[in-house]
Design an enzyme around this catalytic site. Structure first.
Site, mmCIF file in Angstrom:
data_model
loop_
_atom_site.group_PDB
_atom_site.id
_atom_site.type_symbol
_atom_site.label_atom_id
_atom_site.label_comp_id
_atom_site.label_asym_id
_atom_site.label_seq_id
_atom_site.Cartn_x
_atom_site.Cartn_y
_atom_site.Cartn_z
ATOM 1 N N ASP A 1 0.824 -1.213 0.000
ATOM 2 C CA ASP A 1 0.000 0.000 0.000
ATOM 3 C C ASP A 1 0.864 1.271 0.000
ATOM 4 O O ASP A 1 1.771 1.408 0.825
ATOM 5 C CB ASP A 1 -0.924 -0.021 1.229
ATOM 6 N N THR B 1 -7.081 4.052 -1.226
ATOM 7 C CA THR B 1 -6.839 2.612 -1.069
ATOM 8 C C THR B 1 -7.981 1.715 -1.543
ATOM 9 O O THR B 1 -7.782 0.850 -2.398
ATOM 10 C CB THR B 1 -6.534 2.307 0.410
ATOM 11 N N TYR C 1 -9.579 -8.993 7.707
ATOM 12 C CA TYR C 1 -8.506 -8.000 7.800
ATOM 13 C C TYR C 1 -8.085 -7.731 9.239
ATOM 14 O O TYR C 1 -8.911 -7.468 10.111
ATOM 15 C CB TYR C 1 -8.903 -6.677 7.135
ATOM 16 N N HIS D 1 1.950 8.415 5.509
ATOM 17 C CA HIS D 1 0.999 9.383 6.072
ATOM 18 C C HIS D 1 1.612 10.121 7.250
ATOM 19 O O HIS D 1 1.522 11.330 7.358
ATOM 20 C CB HIS D 1 -0.263 8.669 6.573
ATOM 21 N N ASP E 1 -1.292 0.446 -4.816
ATOM 22 C CA ASP E 1 -2.578 1.065 -5.171
ATOM 23 C C ASP E 1 -2.438 2.531 -5.560
ATOM 24 O O ASP E 1 -3.278 3.071 -6.269
ATOM 25 C CB ASP E 1 -3.576 0.904 -4.013
ATOM 26 N N HIS E 2 -1.389 3.205 -5.091
ATOM 27 C CA HIS E 2 -1.185 4.647 -5.331
ATOM 28 C C HIS E 2 0.150 5.053 -4.750
ATOM 29 O O HIS E 2 0.811 4.230 -4.103
ATOM 30 C CB HIS E 2 -2.306 5.477 -4.676
HETATM 31 P P1 AMP Z 1 -6.089 5.057 3.103
HETATM 32 O O1 AMP Z 1 -4.675 5.415 3.308
HETATM 33 O O2 AMP Z 1 -6.998 5.831 3.979
HETATM 34 O O3 AMP Z 1 -6.531 5.128 1.682
HETATM 35 O O4 AMP Z 1 -6.260 3.525 3.576
HETATM 36 C C1 AMP Z 1 -5.206 2.734 4.052
HETATM 37 C C2 AMP Z 1 -5.661 1.880 5.188
HETATM 38 O O5 AMP Z 1 -6.658 0.950 4.764
HETATM 39 C C3 AMP Z 1 -4.552 1.004 5.728
HETATM 40 O O6 AMP Z 1 -3.892 1.647 6.777
HETATM 41 C C4 AMP Z 1 -5.261 -0.230 6.209
HETATM 42 O O7 AMP Z 1 -5.291 -0.300 7.608
HETATM 43 C C5 AMP Z 1 -6.665 -0.120 5.681
HETATM 44 N N1 AMP Z 1 -7.063 -1.356 5.009
HETATM 45 C C6 AMP Z 1 -6.422 -1.958 4.014
HETATM 46 N N2 AMP Z 1 -7.053 -3.086 3.621
HETATM 47 C C7 AMP Z 1 -8.129 -3.204 4.411
HETATM 48 C C8 AMP Z 1 -9.182 -4.164 4.516
HETATM 49 N N3 AMP Z 1 -9.239 -5.228 3.709
HETATM 50 N N4 AMP Z 1 -10.141 -3.945 5.449
HETATM 51 C C9 AMP Z 1 -10.081 -2.861 6.256
HETATM 52 N N5 AMP Z 1 -9.116 -1.924 6.205
HETATM 53 C C10 AMP Z 1 -8.143 -2.090 5.305
HETATM 54 ZN ZN ZN Z 2 -3.519 2.761 -0.150
HETATM 55 ZN ZN ZN Z 3 -3.073 5.917 2.690
#
Ligand code: AMP
Ligand code: ZN
Ligand code: ZN
Length: 400
Positions: A28, A64, A149, A189, A232-233
């Site tokens: 990620d 994400t 998860y 982050h 993903d990005h």
């Molecule tokens: P974001 O940076 O807000 O776009 O999302 C990243 C966060 O998504 C990560 O820190 C993970 O903890 C959470 N995440 C990733 N995969 C899952 C999943 N399958 N279910 C719940 N949370 C997730």
């Molecule tokens: Zn992500």
């Molecule tokens: Zn993120």
């Protein structure tokens, strides 16, 4: 007789063609250029043994859940339904949130068909050691094996879980497996993409890549498994100085602020929509405001009735906030973020694929993440859904 021999040859070939294995690994928030920091000896080696893209372009918004779903369905977020990490269905008064397991498990939010569903329907067993959307409750829409998860699960536990699936007897063994790690996103982050903490996370994940192959070697599968590493990005630096309080600008209009920070979505009272839009347009500075149906084509972010009436997209590095968001100003908006214009290079991820199906030592330019679903279908020789946005011909040439 000739016909008979031909038939025999064809059927022999059919049986002789072993079904492939694919492990799809997501790091990620691993920005494309993290590979250029001299911290990734293992990924560098894998790169030279397989197919490598200069970058992997995410879909908009570069978040994400929207992008993991784009990768696994081949569709733009507004088409597969998970157009943001958090959003509402105003008609039913229901909410999708990534940290609400009831919402995340509810198949009704997912309008696209994930690759594991396409594959299982065509006789291929699949498994997921984490992937957004893999936990849906509807049996036929999920992988045969799916881990719930838990971000605290150690790297080793995740890798061993995958290896244990590959050790199952043939008839139970999955052929397609997803695997997920969030280290680069977490540190990105908190500390920003140029921090030493991100560099440590990069090294850690480079080691994860090595461990995967060491373990595959232990079970004698190193040469028979295809492994795709991607993200993903990307990530970009943000700062408290680049914050705009949009709610303050709209005082007295009683608007509903749905999503904020990067992509901001606003629902003004119906009779005030035009007025609010014009006010935001007049003050446009470091952001752009659009009616939902007028978001530029190149974002593919219009055709979804759940997206609120107004969409605001900030310039890279800027944050758009409501009063609620402003309350966090002292301990947020430092470090890094993503979700911005997906064409901006800072938002691009990486892509490396290695294994018997992929060309060796092959380099190409930017690939689109929506093209990975049709690529997977090609690898497994199964039919993709015909309503996808991805296109096989934009990516197929990385296969042998
Ligand atoms: P974001 O940076 O807000 O776009 O999302 C990243 C966060 O998504 C990560 O820190 C993970 O903890 C959470 N995440 C990733 N995969 C899952 C999943 N399958 N279910 C719940 N949370 C997730
Ligand atoms: Zn992500
Ligand atoms: Zn993120």
């Amino acid at each position: 007789m000739k016909k008979f021999i031909l038939l025999l040859v064809i059927s022999f070939n059919l049986f002789a063609q072993p079904k492939p294995y694919v492990i799809l690994v997501s790091f990620d928030g691993f920005r494309w250029d993290y590979l250029n920091r001299g911290l990734t000896p293992n990924l560098d080696k894998i790169k030279s043994e397989g197919s490598f893209a200069l970058s992997l372009k995410p879909a908009f918004p570069s978040k994400t859940f929207p992008n993991h779903l784009s990768i696994i369905t081949g569709m733009y977020p507004s088409n597969h339904g998970i157009y943001a990490n958090n959003f509402e269905d105003p008609f039913k008064n229901e909410t999708y949130r990534t940290n609400d397991s009831n919402a995340v498990n509810n198949a009704k939010w997912y309008w696209g068909e994930a690759f594991w569903e396409t594959a299982e329907r065509q006789g291929i067993k699949t498994a997921s050691y984490f992937w957004p959307g893999s936990e849906v409750k509807l049996g036929y829409r999920k992988p045969s094996y799916a881990e719930k998860y838990d971000g605290k699960k150690s790297h080793d536990e995740r890798i061993n879980g995958v290896i244990n699936w590959l050790k199952l007897p043939q008839e139970l063994r999955p052929r397609f497996i997803t695997l997920y790690f969030s280290d680069t996103d977490d540190k990105g982050h908190k500390f920003g993409p140029n921090s030493k903490e991100v560099n440590e996370a990069i090294k850690l994940l480079d080691n994860v890549a090595k461990k995967i192959f060491d373990k595959l070697e232990e079970i004698n599968m190193k040469d028979s498994v295809n492994v795709i590493f991607l993200s993903d990005h990307g990530m970009t630096e943000i700062s408290k100085e680049r914050v705009i309080n949009i709610e303050k600008m709209l005082e007295g209009y009683n608007c509903k602020f749905l999503d904020e920070t990067v992509l901001m979505t606003i629902e003004p009272p119906k009779d005030k929509l035009k007025e609010v839009y014009e006010l935001l347009k007049k003050n446009e500075n470091h952001y752009k405001v659009y009616y939902r149906d007028e978001v530029p084509e190149y974002f593919h972010f219009s055709d979804n009735y759940l997206i609120p009436s107004l969409v605001l997209i900030p310039e890279i590095g800027w944050n758009l906030l409501s009063n609620r968001g402003m309350k966090r100003i002292d301990n947020a908006y430092v470090g890094g973020n993503h979700g911005y214009d997906n064409h901006h290079l800072d938002m691009h991820g990486f892509f490396i694929a290695v294994g018997p199906k992929f060309k060796k030592n092959y380099q190409t330019g930017t690939l689109l993440n929506i093209d990975i679903y049709p690529l997977l279908c090609k690898i497994f020789n199964i039919f993709p859904r015909n309503n996808i946005d991805g296109k096989l011909e934009r990516i197929e040439y990385i296969l042998k």
